[in-house]
Design a protein around this motif. Structure first.
Motif, PDB file in Angstrom:
ATOM      1  N   VAL A  27       0.835  -1.197   0.000  1.00  0.00           N
ATOM      2  CA  VAL A  27       0.000   0.000   0.000  1.00  0.00           C
ATOM      3  C   VAL A  27       0.876   1.255   0.000  1.00  0.00           C
ATOM      4  N   TYR A  28       1.893   1.284   0.866  1.00  0.00           N
ATOM      5  CA  TYR A  28       2.802   2.431   0.873  1.00  0.00           C
ATOM      6  C   TYR A  28       4.123   2.108   1.548  1.00  0.00           C
ATOM      7  N   LEU A  29       5.110   2.964   1.275  1.00  0.00           N
ATOM      8  CA  LEU A  29       6.434   2.919   1.891  1.00  0.00           C
ATOM      9  C   LEU A  29       6.713   4.298   2.460  1.00  0.00           C
ATOM     10  N   SER A  30       7.298   4.356   3.656  1.00  0.00           N
ATOM     11  CA  SER A  30       7.738   5.643   4.203  1.00  0.00           C
ATOM     12  C   SER A  30       8.868   5.382   5.187  1.00  0.00           C
ATOM     13  N   GLU A  31       9.680   6.397   5.424  1.00  0.00           N
ATOM     14  CA  GLU A  31      10.780   6.246   6.365  1.00  0.00           C
ATOM     15  C   GLU A  31      10.225   6.043   7.775  1.00  0.00           C
ATOM     16  N   ASP A  32      10.823   5.101   8.494  1.00  0.00           N
ATOM     17  CA  ASP A  32      10.414   4.831   9.870  1.00  0.00           C
ATOM     18  C   ASP A  32      11.416   5.507  10.808  1.00  0.00           C
ATOM     19  N   ARG A  33      11.070   6.667  11.282  1.00  0.00           N
ATOM     20  CA  ARG A  33      11.963   7.453  12.135  1.00  0.00           C
ATOM     21  C   ARG A  33      12.029   6.916  13.571  1.00  0.00           C
ATOM     22  N   VAL A  34      11.032   6.162  13.986  1.00  0.00           N
ATOM     23  CA  VAL A  34      11.038   5.578  15.332  1.00  0.00           C
ATOM     24  C   VAL A  34      12.207   4.612  15.465  1.00  0.00           C
ATOM     25  N   TYR A  35      12.377   3.737  14.478  1.00  0.00           N
ATOM     26  CA  TYR A  35      13.478   2.778  14.536  1.00  0.00           C
ATOM     27  C   TYR A  35      14.823   3.465  14.367  1.00  0.00           C
ATOM     28  N   LYS A  36      14.867   4.522  13.597  1.00  0.00           N
ATOM     29  CA  LYS A  36      16.102   5.304  13.481  1.00  0.00           C
ATOM     30  C   LYS A  36      16.479   5.867  14.850  1.00  0.00           C
ATOM     31  N   GLY A  37      15.489   6.318  15.606  1.00  0.00           N
ATOM     32  CA  GLY A  37      15.713   6.814  16.960  1.00  0.00           C
ATOM     33  C   GLY A  37      16.244   5.724  17.881  1.00  0.00           C
ATOM     34  N   TYR A  38      15.663   4.521  17.780  1.00  0.00           N
ATOM     35  CA  TYR A  38      16.153   3.393  18.578  1.00  0.00           C
ATOM     36  C   TYR A  38      17.628   3.127  18.277  1.00  0.00           C
ATOM     37  N   LEU A  39      17.991   3.201  16.993  1.00  0.00           N
ATOM     38  CA  LEU A  39      19.374   2.943  16.598  1.00  0.00           C
ATOM     39  C   LEU A  39      20.306   4.007  17.173  1.00  0.00           C
ATOM     40  N   THR A  69       8.485  -3.178   9.503  1.00  0.00           N
ATOM     41  CA  THR A  69       9.616  -2.266   9.445  1.00  0.00           C
ATOM     42  C   THR A  69      10.745  -3.021   8.765  1.00  0.00           C
ATOM     43  N   ILE A  70      11.257  -2.420   7.694  1.00  0.00           N
ATOM     44  CA  ILE A  70      12.256  -3.038   6.831  1.00  0.00           C
ATOM     45  C   ILE A  70      13.579  -2.313   6.994  1.00  0.00           C
TER      46      ILE A  70
END
Length: 92
Positions: A27-39, A69-70
């Motif tokens: 349906v859609y793709l978007s950047e996952d900033r939550v996981y970037k924050g975890y990293l 989350t990919i």
């Protein structure tokens, strides 16, 4: 089907797994900033590069949707979709 690497958060840690997605159901793709924050906070201890970007991928499933989350940025996931489509066209 395309092969992607999924990252999931369990109760106290993160894990990677391989998943196969039907590109026709995305349906859609978007950047996952939550996981970037975890990293950036050091919560993901999987040896990933600090520059790693994550993609939120939503897939249609019958009467609803499911979100994954990919590992990888949205553009690289989209490129993989396009390349897979081109390969199917060439060989069929």
């Amino acid at each position: 089907m395309i092969e992607l690497v999924q990252i999931r958060k369990s109760s106290s840690s993160f894990e990677l797994s391989t998943i196969f997605i039907n590109p026709k159901h995305i349906v859609y793709l978007s950047e996952d900033r939550v996981y970037k924050g975890y990293l950036k906070e050091g919560k993901i201890k999987l040896g990933l590069n600090m520059q790693t970007v994550f993609t939120k991928l939503k897939v249609f499933e019958g009467s609803g949707t499911k979100e994954f989350t990919i590992v990888g940025d949205p553009r690289s996931v989209q490129d993989k979709l396009v390349n897979t489509k081109m390969l199917r066209t060439e060989y069929h």
